[in-house]
Design an enzyme around this catalytic site. Structure first.
Site, mmCIF file in Angstrom:
data_model
loop_
_atom_site.group_PDB
_atom_site.id
_atom_site.type_symbol
_atom_site.label_atom_id
_atom_site.label_comp_id
_atom_site.label_asym_id
_atom_site.label_seq_id
_atom_site.Cartn_x
_atom_site.Cartn_y
_atom_site.Cartn_z
ATOM 1 N N HIS A 103 0.841 -1.210 0.000
ATOM 2 C CA HIS A 103 0.000 0.000 0.000
ATOM 3 C C HIS A 103 0.876 1.261 0.000
ATOM 4 O O HIS A 103 0.629 2.194 -0.770
ATOM 5 C CB HIS A 103 -0.919 -0.008 1.221
ATOM 6 C CG HIS A 103 -1.658 1.282 1.428
ATOM 7 N ND1 HIS A 103 -2.896 1.524 0.890
ATOM 8 C CD2 HIS A 103 -1.306 2.418 2.099
ATOM 9 C CE1 HIS A 103 -3.282 2.751 1.226
ATOM 10 N NE2 HIS A 103 -2.341 3.317 1.959
ATOM 11 N N GLU A 104 1.897 1.278 0.844
ATOM 12 C CA GLU A 104 2.792 2.454 0.895
ATOM 13 C C GLU A 104 3.548 2.606 -0.419
ATOM 14 O O GLU A 104 3.752 3.728 -0.899
ATOM 15 C CB GLU A 104 3.750 2.352 2.085
ATOM 16 C CG GLU A 104 3.067 2.343 3.455
ATOM 17 C CD GLU A 104 2.095 3.500 3.679
ATOM 18 O OE1 GLU A 104 2.282 4.576 3.085
ATOM 19 O OE2 GLU A 104 1.125 3.314 4.435
ATOM 20 N N HIS A 111 2.944 9.030 -6.724
ATOM 21 C CA HIS A 111 3.840 10.189 -6.835
ATOM 22 C C HIS A 111 4.613 10.130 -8.147
ATOM 23 O O HIS A 111 4.751 11.141 -8.849
ATOM 24 C CB HIS A 111 4.792 10.203 -5.630
ATOM 25 C CG HIS A 111 5.568 11.479 -5.496
ATOM 26 N ND1 HIS A 111 6.837 11.516 -4.996
ATOM 27 C CD2 HIS A 111 5.247 12.757 -5.819
ATOM 28 C CE1 HIS A 111 7.272 12.772 -5.015
ATOM 29 N NE2 HIS A 111 6.327 13.541 -5.499
HETATM 30 ZN ZN LIG Z 1 -2.083 5.249 2.557
#
Ligand SMILES: [Zn+2]
Length: 238
Positions: A103-104, A111
């Site tokens: 998820h990260e 980005h």
């Molecule tokens: Zn998140």
């Protein structure tokens, strides 16, 4: 001074649905994490290794991965282009660690591809954090001075300030859901997670998403409370 709001029955009545949802989300997160945390990932990869693979797959070779301190401190720092994973996620080899790390990494991918809502969210951070820390104080001062025009002005100002928190939370929702979606795609496409492991990982990510929904509802209802309490809608104040 803020105890003024803390002990206002109207606050609890208006916020009750958000408090209930936050409580349920917390329970779900705990149970999903506990379950997935006990299941070793078939890939035998740690969270840090999973994140590294996903970043590589997406051509993000210059994003650093560091261990962070504290439980649930996992986050992606877009300014330094660093992915920080909590100790359990960084070293852990469970399906929970894999899901959170992915998820990260999803945020880092957002980005990398200049995903619009992420840029908007990051741009809103200073405004929303100022709004959340000052709005209540300004509002209570406004209430004490409500007999004067200045009091009304301060309350309107406080409502606008808190409005930035609501906007932030609303923008944050698609960002979080999208990061989890990217995580699932990366995990399944690469074969890091097997078909039989998908439901467990998805449960962890969905539970985490529910906490963001609860936070958004809480912000919206707090705004509603401020509008009702200000009496600016023309209702009688008590
Ligand atoms: Zn998140």
């Amino acid at each position: 001074m803020l105890a003024f709001i803390m002990f206002d029955p109207l606050y609890f009545i208006v916020l009750a649905p958000a408090m209930l949802l936050a409580f349920l989300a917390e329970m779900r997160v705990r149970s999903a994490y506990a379950k997935a945390g006990r299941i070793p990932a078939s890939s035998r990869l740690s969270g840090a290794e999973v994140a590294r693979r996903i970043l590589k797959q997406n051509g993000l070779h210059d994003v650093e991965i560091e261990p962070s301190h504290g439980l649930l401190s996992d986050h992606y720092d877009p300014r330094k282009r660093v992915l920080r994973l909590s100790p359990d996620v960084y070293q852990g080899r469970s399906l929970a660690s894999v899901g959170i790390a992915a998820h990260e990494a999803g945020h880092a991918i957002q980005h990398g591809v200049h995903y619009g809502p992420l840029a908007l969210r990051n741009g809103l951070v200073p405004l929303a954090s100022t709004g959340s820390s000052l709005a209540m104080i300004v509002f209570v001062i406004g209430m004490f001075l409500s007999a004067m025009p200045l009091g009304r002005t301060l309350m309107v100002l406080a409502i606008l300030m808190f409005g930035t928190v609501v906007v932030f939370q609303l923008v944050n929702l698609p960002v979080e859901f999208n990061a989890s979606r990217r995580a699932m795609v990366a995990l399944t496409d690469s074969g890091i997670v097997g078909v039989d492991e998908v439901p467990t990982v998805r449960r962890v990510l969905n539970a985490a998403a529910m906490t963001y929904v609860a936070a958004t509802l809480s912000a919206m209802l707090t705004l509603l409370y401020l509008v009702l309490r200000s009496g600016l809608l023309g209702g009688r104040r008590n």
